[in-house]
Design an enzyme around this catalytic site. Structure first.
Site, mmCIF file in Angstrom:
data_model
loop_
_atom_site.group_PDB
_atom_site.id
_atom_site.type_symbol
_atom_site.label_atom_id
_atom_site.label_comp_id
_atom_site.label_asym_id
_atom_site.label_seq_id
_atom_site.Cartn_x
_atom_site.Cartn_y
_atom_site.Cartn_z
ATOM 1 N N TYR A 56 50.080 56.688 53.589
ATOM 2 C CA TYR A 56 48.753 56.622 52.965
ATOM 3 C C TYR A 56 48.073 57.991 53.057
ATOM 4 C CZ TYR A 56 49.439 51.516 53.368
ATOM 5 O OH TYR A 56 49.939 50.228 53.303
ATOM 6 N N SER A 209 47.317 42.910 50.110
ATOM 7 C CA SER A 209 46.642 42.722 48.812
ATOM 8 C C SER A 209 46.267 41.249 48.584
ATOM 9 C CB SER A 209 47.500 43.247 47.652
ATOM 10 O OG SER A 209 47.823 44.604 47.828
ATOM 11 N N PRO A 210 45.598 40.610 49.572
ATOM 12 C CA PRO A 210 45.240 39.189 49.415
ATOM 13 C C PRO A 210 44.150 38.963 48.369
ATOM 14 C CG PRO A 210 44.259 40.061 51.412
ATOM 15 C CD PRO A 210 45.152 41.149 50.879
HETATM 16 N N1 LIG Z 1 53.206 46.820 52.891
HETATM 17 C C1 LIG Z 1 52.875 47.300 51.720
HETATM 18 O O1 LIG Z 1 53.732 47.697 50.913
HETATM 19 C C2 LIG Z 1 51.411 47.352 51.342
HETATM 20 C C3 LIG Z 1 51.044 47.548 50.006
HETATM 21 C C4 LIG Z 1 49.670 47.582 49.695
HETATM 22 C C5 LIG Z 1 48.709 47.421 50.685
HETATM 23 N N2 LIG Z 1 49.098 47.261 51.991
HETATM 24 C C6 LIG Z 1 48.111 47.064 53.074
HETATM 25 O O2 LIG Z 1 47.336 45.905 52.787
HETATM 26 C C7 LIG Z 1 45.947 46.216 52.807
HETATM 27 C C8 LIG Z 1 45.185 45.304 51.851
HETATM 28 O O3 LIG Z 1 45.690 45.369 50.544
HETATM 29 P P1 LIG Z 1 44.957 46.164 49.359
HETATM 30 O O4 LIG Z 1 43.896 47.014 49.941
HETATM 31 O O5 LIG Z 1 46.048 46.764 48.555
HETATM 32 O O6 LIG Z 1 44.359 45.034 48.420
HETATM 33 P P2 LIG Z 1 43.226 43.916 48.540
HETATM 34 O O7 LIG Z 1 42.845 43.712 49.933
HETATM 35 O O8 LIG Z 1 43.759 42.767 47.777
HETATM 36 O O9 LIG Z 1 42.044 44.551 47.668
HETATM 37 C C9 LIG Z 1 41.429 45.763 47.974
HETATM 38 C C10 LIG Z 1 40.484 46.103 46.836
HETATM 39 O O10 LIG Z 1 39.504 45.076 46.718
HETATM 40 C C11 LIG Z 1 38.211 45.626 46.859
HETATM 41 N N3 LIG Z 1 37.407 44.662 47.624
HETATM 42 C C12 LIG Z 1 37.562 44.282 48.916
HETATM 43 N N4 LIG Z 1 36.667 43.334 49.251
HETATM 44 C C13 LIG Z 1 35.922 43.115 48.149
HETATM 45 C C14 LIG Z 1 34.824 42.265 47.872
HETATM 46 N N5 LIG Z 1 34.337 41.427 48.779
HETATM 47 N N6 LIG Z 1 34.284 42.287 46.627
HETATM 48 C C15 LIG Z 1 34.766 43.126 45.678
HETATM 49 N N7 LIG Z 1 35.818 43.959 45.879
HETATM 50 C C16 LIG Z 1 36.382 43.955 47.115
HETATM 51 C C17 LIG Z 1 38.378 46.947 47.572
HETATM 52 O O11 LIG Z 1 37.325 47.794 47.202
HETATM 53 P P3 LIG Z 1 36.902 49.106 48.067
HETATM 54 O O12 LIG Z 1 38.156 49.938 48.154
HETATM 55 O O13 LIG Z 1 35.856 49.709 47.202
HETATM 56 O O14 LIG Z 1 36.413 48.679 49.365
HETATM 57 C C18 LIG Z 1 39.740 47.408 47.033
HETATM 58 O O15 LIG Z 1 39.580 48.018 45.779
HETATM 59 C C19 LIG Z 1 45.902 47.714 52.456
HETATM 60 O O16 LIG Z 1 44.693 48.306 52.846
HETATM 61 C C20 LIG Z 1 47.112 48.225 53.201
HETATM 62 O O17 LIG Z 1 46.784 48.459 54.571
HETATM 63 C C21 LIG Z 1 50.435 47.202 52.306
#
Ligand SMILES: NC(=O)c1ccc[n+]([C@@H]2O[C@H](COP(=O)([O-])OP(=O)(O)OC[C@H]3O[C@@H](n4cnc5c(N)ncnc54)[C@H](OP(=O)(O)O)[C@@H]3O)[C@@H](O)[C@H]2O)c1
Length: 333
Positions: A56, A209-210
């Site tokens: 990251y 990415s929940p």
């Molecule tokens: N193992 C893997 O390959 C892999 C891949 C992807 C991610 N990950 C991990 O999983 C974590 C979570 O997944 P993710 O961040 O990809 O996706 P996510 O949790 O599904 O969504 C994150 C996005 O949603 C927005 N958001 C969060 N809460 C919100 C709310 N209450 N209202 C409106 N928008 C909201 C965030 O905005 P802001 O950014 O503006 O806060 C961001 O743009 C990552 O941070 C990472 O640590 C792992």
């Protein structure tokens, strides 16, 4: 805060963890000051499970987190990952041309030292292989990871986006505490035998990415995403698919409103309701979203609610894969 067990380790992790990726990478402009305040807020809210990875922003995310992690080491269970590398040192997302995966023991030994140095800690609580390297037997990768446990550099092992077959092979070499894979209302791959296998083996599922990378929150406007926003490279967020996908999102928001909660809270409550062995890690770099998301823990879903949600998903099937064609070849391996 409510807590859930990490596999059979005896560790109690907050039922919602915190995904830190977006604080440095992938989802538009960053704001370190607000990100650090968000990490502090996570401590106040009892969120003790933080997720990062060495890739990251090419290590910058680990460095950022260390600022709050180090003075609060006893309050945080920190997870990081290794394996993605960049040709010629040019950092990018997993789908970029110059990004490749290296699950070799030789690279892992280098990568873990770099992560420990950037995080400024002696031991990583949970160390994941970010993918399964198709060119290296999983037993070799996990065998080398197990050496890190014996050396005290890592406490528990995890895998990410791993098939049921690889999970079994890995678990036979060393206990795997966690499988981190994409899981949300809109991404259901793990329901196809993987979740059954984690349950049989006593492994926790850590859904990443929940919120479907923000899609289910009904606040995402793909037309205004920054030019380098990672979602611009992913099929399901393309303009030609978004009209269809937004029909689902708008109806989902109406369902949330009928439950007196926000779409983000309903989406997280749905993931939490899939089992006590599931610990989602929603990502945010903003305190206001963190506070909103944590309240999902108190949203109780009846079987009628779950049925209504599933019927909605069937009515408006999501269009477009979750990753590019190349990146899809690396998942569920
Ligand atoms: N193992 C893997 O390959 C892999 C891949 C992807 C991610 N990950 C991990 O999983 C974590 C979570 O997944 P993710 O961040 O990809 O996706 P996510 O949790 O599904 O969504 C994150 C996005 O949603 C927005 N958001 C969060 N809460 C919100 C709310 N209450 N209202 C409106 N928008 C909201 C965030 O905005 P802001 O950014 O503006 O806060 C961001 O743009 C990552 O941070 C990472 O640590 C792992």
């Amino acid at each position: 805060m409510k807590y859930r067990n990490l596999g059979t380790t005896g560790e109690q992790l907050s039922a919602l963890g915190l995904g830190c990726m977006g604080m440095s990478f992938a989802y538009g402009p960053t704001d370190d000051k607000e990100s650090l305040a968000t990490l502090e807020k996570a401590l106040d809210l009892g969120i003790n499970f933080w997720d990062t990875a060495d890739m990251y922003a090419n290590g910058a995310n680990e460095e950022l987190i260390s600022k709050i992690l180090v003075p609060n080491r006893d309050k945080v269970f920190i997870a990081t990952k290794f394996g993605f590398r960049f040709k010629d040192g040019v950092a990018g997302p997993s789908s970029a041309k110059g990004t490749y995966f290296d699950g070799s023991p030789a690279w892992m030994k280098v990568a873990v030292e770099k992560s420990l140095k950037r995080l400024k800690i002696d031991t990583i609580d949970l160390y994941y292989a970010h993918r399964v390297d198709p060119n290296i037997p999983i037993e070799e990768t996990v065998g080398a990871m197990a050496d890190l446990v014996r050396e005290g550099k890592v406490r528990y092992l995890g895998l990410s986006e791993t098939s049921a077959t690889s999970l079994r092979k890995a678990h036979a070499v060393h206990p795997i505490a966690a499988l981190q894979s994409e899981y949300s209302l809109l991404t259901r791959d793990v329901e196809n035998g993987i979740l059954q296998t984690t349950r049989e083996l006593g492994i926790s599922l850590i859904p990443y990415s929940p919120l479907a990378r923000g899609l289910v929150t009904n606040t995402l406007d793909v037309a205004t995403l920054a030019a380098d926003d990672f979602r611009r490279t992913l099929p399901r967020y393309q303009q030609e698919n978004i009209a269809n996908n937004n029909r689902l999102v708008v109806e989902f928001a109406a369902l949330a409103s009928s439950k007196d909660c926000t779409p983000a809270q309903l989406a997280l409550a749905w993931v939490l309701a899939q089992g006590e062995d599931i610990i989602p890690i929603p990502g945010t770099k903003k305190r206001k979203y963190l506070e909103e998301n944590v309240a999902a823990i108190n949203v109780n879903l009846t079987s009628a609610d779950l049925t209504a949600i599933n019927e909605l998903i069937k009515r408006y099937p999501i269009v477009g894969e979750r990753y590019s064609e190349e990146a899809m070849k690396m998942v569920n391996h």
